[in-house]
Design an enzyme around this catalytic site. Sequence first.
Site, PDB file in Angstrom:
ATOM      1  N   GLY A 176       5.110  -8.552   1.919  1.00  0.00           N
ATOM      2  CA  GLY A 176       4.245  -7.764   1.040  1.00  0.00           C
ATOM      3  C   GLY A 176       3.077  -7.122   1.766  1.00  0.00           C
ATOM      4  O   GLY A 176       2.141  -6.618   1.142  1.00  0.00           O
ATOM      5  N   LYS A 190      -8.656   5.339  -0.790  1.00  0.00           N
ATOM      6  CA  LYS A 190      -9.144   5.967   0.456  1.00  0.00           C
ATOM      7  C   LYS A 190      -8.545   7.339   0.713  1.00  0.00           C
ATOM      8  O   LYS A 190      -9.235   8.233   1.214  1.00  0.00           O
ATOM      9  CB  LYS A 190      -8.890   5.057   1.654  1.00  0.00           C
ATOM     10  CG  LYS A 190      -7.472   4.578   1.821  1.00  0.00           C
ATOM     11  CD  LYS A 190      -7.367   3.117   1.510  1.00  0.00           C
ATOM     12  CE  LYS A 190      -5.939   2.632   1.487  1.00  0.00           C
ATOM     13  NZ  LYS A 190      -5.827   1.203   1.294  1.00  0.00           N
ATOM     14  N   VAL A 203     -12.262   0.869   2.303  1.00  0.00           N
ATOM     15  CA  VAL A 203     -12.220   0.737   3.765  1.00  0.00           C
ATOM     16  C   VAL A 203     -12.248  -0.741   4.143  1.00  0.00           C
ATOM     17  O   VAL A 203     -13.237  -1.438   3.900  1.00  0.00           O
ATOM     18  CB  VAL A 203     -13.400   1.473   4.436  1.00  0.00           C
ATOM     19  CG1 VAL A 203     -13.339   1.303   5.945  1.00  0.00           C
ATOM     20  CG2 VAL A 203     -13.385   2.947   4.066  1.00  0.00           C
ATOM     21  N   LYS A 228      -9.701   6.061   6.459  1.00  0.00           N
ATOM     22  CA  LYS A 228     -10.847   5.143   6.509  1.00  0.00           C
ATOM     23  C   LYS A 228     -11.865   5.599   7.548  1.00  0.00           C
ATOM     24  O   LYS A 228     -13.081   5.503   7.317  1.00  0.00           O
ATOM     25  CB  LYS A 228     -10.344   3.726   6.800  1.00  0.00           C
ATOM     26  CG  LYS A 228      -9.489   3.184   5.660  1.00  0.00           C
ATOM     27  CD  LYS A 228      -8.712   1.951   6.068  1.00  0.00           C
ATOM     28  CE  LYS A 228      -7.865   1.441   4.904  1.00  0.00           C
ATOM     29  NZ  LYS A 228      -6.927   0.396   5.306  1.00  0.00           N
ATOM     30  N   GLY A 244      -4.985  -6.913  -0.076  1.00  0.00           N
ATOM     31  CA  GLY A 244      -4.631  -8.034  -0.948  1.00  0.00           C
ATOM     32  C   GLY A 244      -5.462  -8.007  -2.215  1.00  0.00           C
ATOM     33  O   GLY A 244      -6.580  -7.490  -2.229  1.00  0.00           O
ATOM     34  N   ILE A 257     -14.150  -6.373   3.773  1.00  0.00           N
ATOM     35  CA  ILE A 257     -15.234  -6.290   4.769  1.00  0.00           C
ATOM     36  C   ILE A 257     -16.312  -5.316   4.278  1.00  0.00           C
ATOM     37  O   ILE A 257     -16.010  -4.152   4.011  1.00  0.00           O
ATOM     38  CB  ILE A 257     -14.702  -5.814   6.145  1.00  0.00           C
ATOM     39  CG1 ILE A 257     -13.611  -6.762   6.658  1.00  0.00           C
ATOM     40  CG2 ILE A 257     -15.831  -5.699   7.155  1.00  0.00           C
ATOM     41  CD1 ILE A 257     -12.963  -6.328   7.966  1.00  0.00           C
ATOM     42  N   GLU A 301       4.164  -1.157   2.827  1.00  0.00           N
ATOM     43  CA  GLU A 301       4.786  -0.416   1.729  1.00  0.00           C
ATOM     44  C   GLU A 301       6.281  -0.240   2.011  1.00  0.00           C
ATOM     45  O   GLU A 301       6.721  -0.300   3.155  1.00  0.00           O
ATOM     46  CB  GLU A 301       4.156   0.989   1.635  1.00  0.00           C
ATOM     47  CG  GLU A 301       2.659   1.001   1.511  1.00  0.00           C
ATOM     48  CD  GLU A 301       2.174   0.469   0.182  1.00  0.00           C
ATOM     49  OE1 GLU A 301       2.884   0.658  -0.817  1.00  0.00           O
ATOM     50  OE2 GLU A 301       1.120  -0.170   0.149  1.00  0.00           O
ATOM     51  N   GLU A 329     -16.500   0.504  -1.723  1.00  0.00           N
ATOM     52  CA  GLU A 329     -16.400  -0.432  -0.600  1.00  0.00           C
ATOM     53  C   GLU A 329     -14.959  -0.862  -0.332  1.00  0.00           C
ATOM     54  O   GLU A 329     -14.545  -1.018   0.829  1.00  0.00           O
ATOM     55  CB  GLU A 329     -17.255  -1.676  -0.890  1.00  0.00           C
ATOM     56  CG  GLU A 329     -17.383  -2.617   0.268  1.00  0.00           C
ATOM     57  CD  GLU A 329     -18.171  -2.004   1.429  1.00  0.00           C
ATOM     58  OE1 GLU A 329     -19.370  -1.788   1.292  1.00  0.00           O
ATOM     59  OE2 GLU A 329     -17.558  -1.743   2.479  1.00  0.00           O
ATOM     60  N   ASP A 375      -3.289   6.038   7.028  1.00  0.00           N
ATOM     61  CA  ASP A 375      -4.219   5.214   6.250  1.00  0.00           C
ATOM     62  C   ASP A 375      -5.509   4.903   7.038  1.00  0.00           C
ATOM     63  O   ASP A 375      -6.609   5.141   6.536  1.00  0.00           O
ATOM     64  CB  ASP A 375      -3.487   3.931   5.818  1.00  0.00           C
ATOM     65  CG  ASP A 375      -4.414   2.923   5.196  1.00  0.00           C
ATOM     66  OD1 ASP A 375      -4.708   3.037   4.007  1.00  0.00           O
ATOM     67  OD2 ASP A 375      -4.871   2.017   5.923  1.00  0.00           O
TER      68      ASP A 375
HETATM   69  N1  NAP Z   1      -3.299  -3.214  -2.285  1.00  0.00           N
HETATM   70  C1  NAP Z   1      -4.367  -3.369  -1.477  1.00  0.00           C
HETATM   71  O1  NAP Z   1      -4.526  -4.396  -0.832  1.00  0.00           O
HETATM   72  C2  NAP Z   1      -5.379  -2.269  -1.376  1.00  0.00           C
HETATM   73  C3  NAP Z   1      -6.466  -2.420  -0.515  1.00  0.00           C
HETATM   74  C4  NAP Z   1      -7.461  -1.428  -0.461  1.00  0.00           C
HETATM   75  C5  NAP Z   1      -7.335  -0.304  -1.260  1.00  0.00           C
HETATM   76  N2  NAP Z   1      -6.237  -0.160  -2.068  1.00  0.00           N
HETATM   77  C6  NAP Z   1      -6.159   1.033  -2.899  1.00  0.00           C
HETATM   78  O2  NAP Z   1      -6.296   0.631  -4.253  1.00  0.00           O
HETATM   79  C7  NAP Z   1      -5.535   1.488  -5.093  1.00  0.00           C
HETATM   80  C8  NAP Z   1      -4.568   0.645  -5.918  1.00  0.00           C
HETATM   81  O3  NAP Z   1      -3.690  -0.018  -5.045  1.00  0.00           O
HETATM   82  P1  NAP Z   1      -2.704  -1.169  -5.570  1.00  0.00           P
HETATM   83  O4  NAP Z   1      -2.132  -1.797  -4.345  1.00  0.00           O
HETATM   84  O5  NAP Z   1      -3.376  -2.019  -6.564  1.00  0.00           O
HETATM   85  O6  NAP Z   1      -1.572  -0.301  -6.281  1.00  0.00           O
HETATM   86  P2  NAP Z   1      -0.356  -0.832  -7.204  1.00  0.00           P
HETATM   87  O7  NAP Z   1      -0.171  -2.301  -7.037  1.00  0.00           O
HETATM   88  O8  NAP Z   1       0.807   0.053  -6.924  1.00  0.00           O
HETATM   89  O9  NAP Z   1      -0.866  -0.583  -8.687  1.00  0.00           O
HETATM   90  C9  NAP Z   1      -1.151   0.690  -9.151  1.00  0.00           C
HETATM   91  C10 NAP Z   1      -1.560   0.618 -10.606  1.00  0.00           C
HETATM   92  O10 NAP Z   1      -1.978   1.917 -10.998  1.00  0.00           O
HETATM   93  C11 NAP Z   1      -1.383   2.196 -12.254  1.00  0.00           C
HETATM   94  N3  NAP Z   1      -1.277   3.648 -12.430  1.00  0.00           N
HETATM   95  C12 NAP Z   1      -0.653   4.558 -11.666  1.00  0.00           C
HETATM   96  N4  NAP Z   1      -0.826   5.798 -12.149  1.00  0.00           N
HETATM   97  C13 NAP Z   1      -1.582   5.665 -13.275  1.00  0.00           C
HETATM   98  C14 NAP Z   1      -2.105   6.560 -14.230  1.00  0.00           C
HETATM   99  N5  NAP Z   1      -1.876   7.879 -14.127  1.00  0.00           N
HETATM  100  N6  NAP Z   1      -2.849   6.070 -15.245  1.00  0.00           N
HETATM  101  C15 NAP Z   1      -3.078   4.738 -15.364  1.00  0.00           C
HETATM  102  N7  NAP Z   1      -2.614   3.828 -14.474  1.00  0.00           N
HETATM  103  C16 NAP Z   1      -1.876   4.295 -13.444  1.00  0.00           C
HETATM  104  C17 NAP Z   1      -0.046   1.516 -12.206  1.00  0.00           C
HETATM  105  O11 NAP Z   1       0.453   1.391 -13.529  1.00  0.00           O
HETATM  106  P3  NAP Z   1       1.787   0.574 -13.844  1.00  0.00           P
HETATM  107  O12 NAP Z   1       1.376  -0.875 -13.752  1.00  0.00           O
HETATM  108  O13 NAP Z   1       2.110   0.983 -15.218  1.00  0.00           O
HETATM  109  O14 NAP Z   1       2.781   0.969 -12.830  1.00  0.00           O
HETATM  110  C18 NAP Z   1      -0.445   0.196 -11.547  1.00  0.00           C
HETATM  111  O15 NAP Z   1      -0.937  -0.707 -12.505  1.00  0.00           O
HETATM  112  C19 NAP Z   1      -4.851   2.487  -4.172  1.00  0.00           C
HETATM  113  O16 NAP Z   1      -5.644   3.628  -4.068  1.00  0.00           O
HETATM  114  C20 NAP Z   1      -4.837   1.765  -2.824  1.00  0.00           C
HETATM  115  O17 NAP Z   1      -4.828   2.657  -1.730  1.00  0.00           O
HETATM  116  C21 NAP Z   1      -5.274  -1.122  -2.147  1.00  0.00           C
END
Ligand code: NAP
Length: 424
Positions: A182, A100, A127, A200, A298, A131, A185, A124, A196
């Site tokens: 969890g 986002k 945001v 959105k 999640g 949902i 952050e 999707e 954040d």
């Molecule tokens: N977590 C949620 O519930 C949630 C909800 C909605 C949206 N999002 C969005 O979804 C995205 C991912 O979130 P997340 O929570 O899954 O993050 P995360 O748990 O911190 O995982 C990030 C992943 O990205 C990889 N990565 C980082 N830089 C990279 C690069 N240059 N090339 C290849 N891989 C790379 C990391 O690699 P390593 O494993 O090697 O560290 C890791 O596997 C973010 O934009 C976040 O805002 C997250």
Amino acid sequence: MASDKQPLRIGLIGFGCVGQGFYDIVQQQPGLGLAVARIAVKNPDKPRPLPADRFTYHADELLADATLDVLVEVIDDAAEAFRLVSAALRQGRRVVTANKAMLARHLPELVQLEQNFGGALLYEAAVCGSIPVIRTLDAYFSHEPLRAVLGIFNGSSNYVLTRMSEEGSDYGPALAEAQAQGFAETDPALDMGAFDPRSKAVILAAHAYGVFLNPDEVLNLGIEAIGAADIAHAAARGQKIKVVASVQRLPNGRVAALVTPQLLGPESPLFTVEHEFNGVLVEGEYAGPQFLRGRGAGGHPTGSAVLADVLALRRGLRYGYAKRPTAPAVQPADELALDVYLRHADVGVLREVLTWLELPAAALRTDVHGVYATGVVPLLRLVQWRDELRAAGVFVARRGEVRLTEVAEAAGSGHYQVDEARLA
Ligand SMILES: NC(=O)c1ccc[n+]([C@@H]2O[C@H](COP(=O)([O-])OP(=O)(O)OC[C@H]3O[C@@H](n4cnc5c(N)ncnc54)[C@H](OP(=O)(O)O)[C@@H]3O)[C@@H](O)[C@H]2O)c1
């Protein structure tokens, strides 16, 4: 490109919370005809739940692999995500992203690339996690004039607020608990400072109104300075404090967006959105009010939204941005006003804040917890002083919807309020 018989080949960039959640769902549903063919991550030394030969450490290899039908970008680095997604769109690829922060900064450019090169970009999951609000606004309400889209878009801050209400605890312990669970952050600024949910709101404005907002121009006030006194003050009035993001059409036809804590009563459907849940109100001119509630974050909830996008790309879906040609103007902050509640433990600081916000000394009030202030302030003042308010640790919440100033009303634009009572 995959035929009906061949699985759709997915290149997955990022294997963290969302990437693994998505992978897991795909593995559990072999009948979907999807194959996560390649996975790119960053750190070669990290332990993984899959064999090492399943991973590459160079996302560009996936960009260069023309056998991949869809690229799913779910990394945590907004700048790198923009580089990868824009490069993929320049190749005319089909892309899903959940980022986002990246979308809020670069949406106009990405939509242009999608159109210029014939690719497709869906997001999707960016945001409110699970949902389906973007597709609802973009497709179902593509021609419905909307009065407002508002809601609780950040599960981490909502979790902290819920725990403070339940336990009567202060902000620090509630935040520590959210982090331990969890839900927040390690660096909580993006969630607790309402950056954040601002991202959105900016994304939703593009689909609800066809407006591409600059996130820096959208007021965001967070909950870093909230205390048990504020929660108790609201509870004594039968209210709760929620961080509400809103994008709405004003009576003058312009669009206004902002994200702030807000005092809400039980007549609002947001009143019962608790813990890490998100809730979105969509108020259509003809359709009337709609309310969506679900998990905003999640691995599995967000992975589910990513999966829905991948399947939609296979069916040829693109966002329509149908309201873009008739997008209204954005309302400048200098004609808007907000009814606010302010608190700081030091009355001297509070008196100074009153001068920043053009409030009279008579705005000061007392309750059993100490001194606070209420009054209608020009939105521009909140925008101009937002950094100082944050630095001084002043908690600010709105007590109602944003409204046009008396000057603007006298000029014929009238006063419009979202009719939340109808939504109860
Ligand atoms: N977590 C949620 O519930 C949630 C909800 C909605 C949206 N999002 C969005 O979804 C995205 C991912 O979130 P997340 O929570 O899954 O993050 P995360 O748990 O911190 O995982 C990030 C992943 O990205 C990889 N990565 C980082 N830089 C990279 C690069 N240059 N090339 C290849 N891989 C790379 C990391 O690699 P390593 O494993 O090697 O560290 C890791 O596997 C973010 O934009 C976040 O805002 C997250």
